[in-house]
Design a protein around this motif. Structure first.
Motif, PDB file in Angstrom:
ATOM      1  N   VAL A  64       4.448   4.247   5.879  1.00 46.23           N
ATOM      2  CA  VAL A  64       5.164   6.025   5.942  1.00 46.23           C
ATOM      3  C   VAL A  64       6.627   5.726   5.675  1.00 46.23           C
ATOM      4  CG1 VAL A  64       5.727   7.907   7.593  1.00 46.23           C
ATOM      5  CG2 VAL A  64       4.051   7.454   7.299  1.00 46.23           C
ATOM      6  N   THR A  65       7.265   4.606   5.893  1.00 44.52           N
ATOM      7  CA  THR A  65       9.015   4.321   5.076  1.00 44.52           C
ATOM      8  C   THR A  65       8.699   4.334   3.148  1.00 44.52           C
ATOM      9  OG1 THR A  65       8.965   3.535   6.862  1.00 44.52           O
ATOM     10  CG2 THR A  65      10.745   2.544   4.879  1.00 44.52           C
ATOM     11  N   SER A  66       7.506   3.862   3.390  1.00 44.02           N
ATOM     12  CA  SER A  66       7.396   3.811   1.534  1.00 44.02           C
ATOM     13  C   SER A  66       7.377   4.913   1.127  1.00 44.02           C
ATOM     14  CB  SER A  66       6.425   2.726   1.522  1.00 44.02           C
ATOM     15  OG  SER A  66       5.890   2.304   0.191  1.00 44.02           O
ATOM     16  N   LYS A  67       6.690   5.570   1.809  1.00 42.58           N
ATOM     17  CA  LYS A  67       6.320   6.871   0.412  1.00 42.58           C
ATOM     18  C   LYS A  67       7.687   7.997   1.491  1.00 42.58           C
ATOM     19  CE  LYS A  67       1.584   7.087   1.859  1.00 42.58           C
ATOM     20  NZ  LYS A  67      -0.170   7.588   2.234  1.00 42.58           N
ATOM     21  N   SER A 102      15.322   2.716  -5.899  1.00 39.71           N
ATOM     22  CA  SER A 102      14.185   1.866  -6.045  1.00 39.71           C
ATOM     23  C   SER A 102      13.807   0.613  -5.655  1.00 39.71           C
ATOM     24  CB  SER A 102      14.052   1.793  -7.686  1.00 39.71           C
ATOM     25  OG  SER A 102      13.411   3.212  -7.883  1.00 39.71           O
ATOM     26  N   VAL A 103      15.100  -0.055  -6.059  1.00 41.52           N
ATOM     27  CA  VAL A 103      14.905  -1.494  -5.167  1.00 41.52           C
ATOM     28  C   VAL A 103      15.546  -1.453  -4.153  1.00 41.52           C
ATOM     29  CG1 VAL A 103      16.783  -3.345  -5.213  1.00 41.52           C
ATOM     30  CG2 VAL A 103      16.007  -1.975  -7.277  1.00 41.52           C
ATOM     31  N   LEU A 104      15.809  -0.879  -3.084  1.00 43.24           N
ATOM     32  CA  LEU A 104      15.542  -1.078  -1.936  1.00 43.24           C
ATOM     33  C   LEU A 104      14.077  -0.605  -1.085  1.00 43.24           C
ATOM     34  CD1 LEU A 104      19.204   0.738  -1.221  1.00 43.24           C
ATOM     35  CD2 LEU A 104      18.442  -1.711  -1.419  1.00 43.24           C
ATOM     36  N   ARG A 105      13.912   0.223  -2.140  1.00 47.09           N
ATOM     37  CA  ARG A 105      12.280   0.887  -1.417  1.00 47.09           C
ATOM     38  C   ARG A 105      11.565  -0.673  -2.027  1.00 47.09           C
ATOM     39  NH1 ARG A 105       7.507   2.100  -4.153  1.00 47.09           N
ATOM     40  NH2 ARG A 105       6.036   2.871  -2.788  1.00 47.09           N
ATOM     41  N   GLU A 106      11.711  -0.896  -2.728  1.00 51.94           N
ATOM     42  CA  GLU A 106      10.855  -2.333  -2.630  1.00 51.94           C
ATOM     43  C   GLU A 106      11.484  -3.180  -1.322  1.00 51.94           C
ATOM     44  OE1 GLU A 106       7.814  -2.901  -4.465  1.00 51.94           O
ATOM     45  OE2 GLU A 106       8.587  -0.407  -5.161  1.00 51.94           O
TER      46      GLU A 106
END
Length: 182
Positions: A64-67, A102-106
């Motif tokens: 969910v956090t990733s989405k 984007s980096v923090l998402r990864e």
């Protein structure tokens, strides 16, 4: 022998207008950007639907956090395209913000504990560089602002500031002279 105009060139024994070609190419680029915006909007709607479905089922916080972070990245990309449509230039600050998110998402998706030390150091270096670039972008006025020389531009030549202050002072003095006393 007559010289050609600078704004025209010869192609296949026909005179073509550069300005018309550039205008048409810019219109075509705007059309491409609009199609990209519509595509991003469709992907955002699909991702939001995926978030709604994921929340109604047994909760996987990582997914969910990733989405959610992916939707935020898409929103920033959408904003970047909107700035491009308005100004016909890429906003470097917005692009840096998208890269940071984007980096923090990864990192969130893969987990900070599962990343090796070398990758962690590389990510930290990248984030430091991007943060520095973001600070530089925030402190540097936009080139359109400098060339337009408007009131909203933070950089105005000193002579213009003094002239503007003098005009404002003269206006306020004239305004005070025509006001009735108390």
């Amino acid at each position: 022998m007559q010289k050609r105009f600078k704004s025209r060139f010869l192609f296949c024994d026909r005179w073509l207008d550069r300005h018309a070609i550039v205008r048409n190419m810019e219109a075509f680029q705007d059309l491409i950007v609009i199609v990209l915006c519509l595509g991003l909007f469709a992907v955002m709607v699909i991702q939001l639907w995926g978030i709604i479905v994921a929340v109604t089922q047994p909760l996987d916080y990582k997914a969910v956090t990733s989405k959610i972070l992916f939707v935020l990245i898409l929103v920033e990309l959408f904003r970047l395209l909107m700035v491009y449509l308005q100004e016909h230039s890429i906003a470097v600050g917005v692009a840096v913000e998208v890269t940071i998110v984007s980096v923090l998402r990864e990192i969130v998706v893969h987990g900070a504990l599962e990343i090796s030390g070398i990758h962690t150091a590389a990510i930290c270096g990248l984030l430091l560089i991007l943060g520095g670039l973001l600070i530089v972008c925030a402190k540097t006025p936009h080139m359109d602002c400098i060339s337009a020389n408007t009131k909203l531009c933070p950089i105005v030549p000193q002579a213009n500031k003094e002239r503007q202050n003098e005009l404002e002072f003269q206006y306020s003095r004239r305004y005070d002279e025509h006001q009735p006393l108390g």
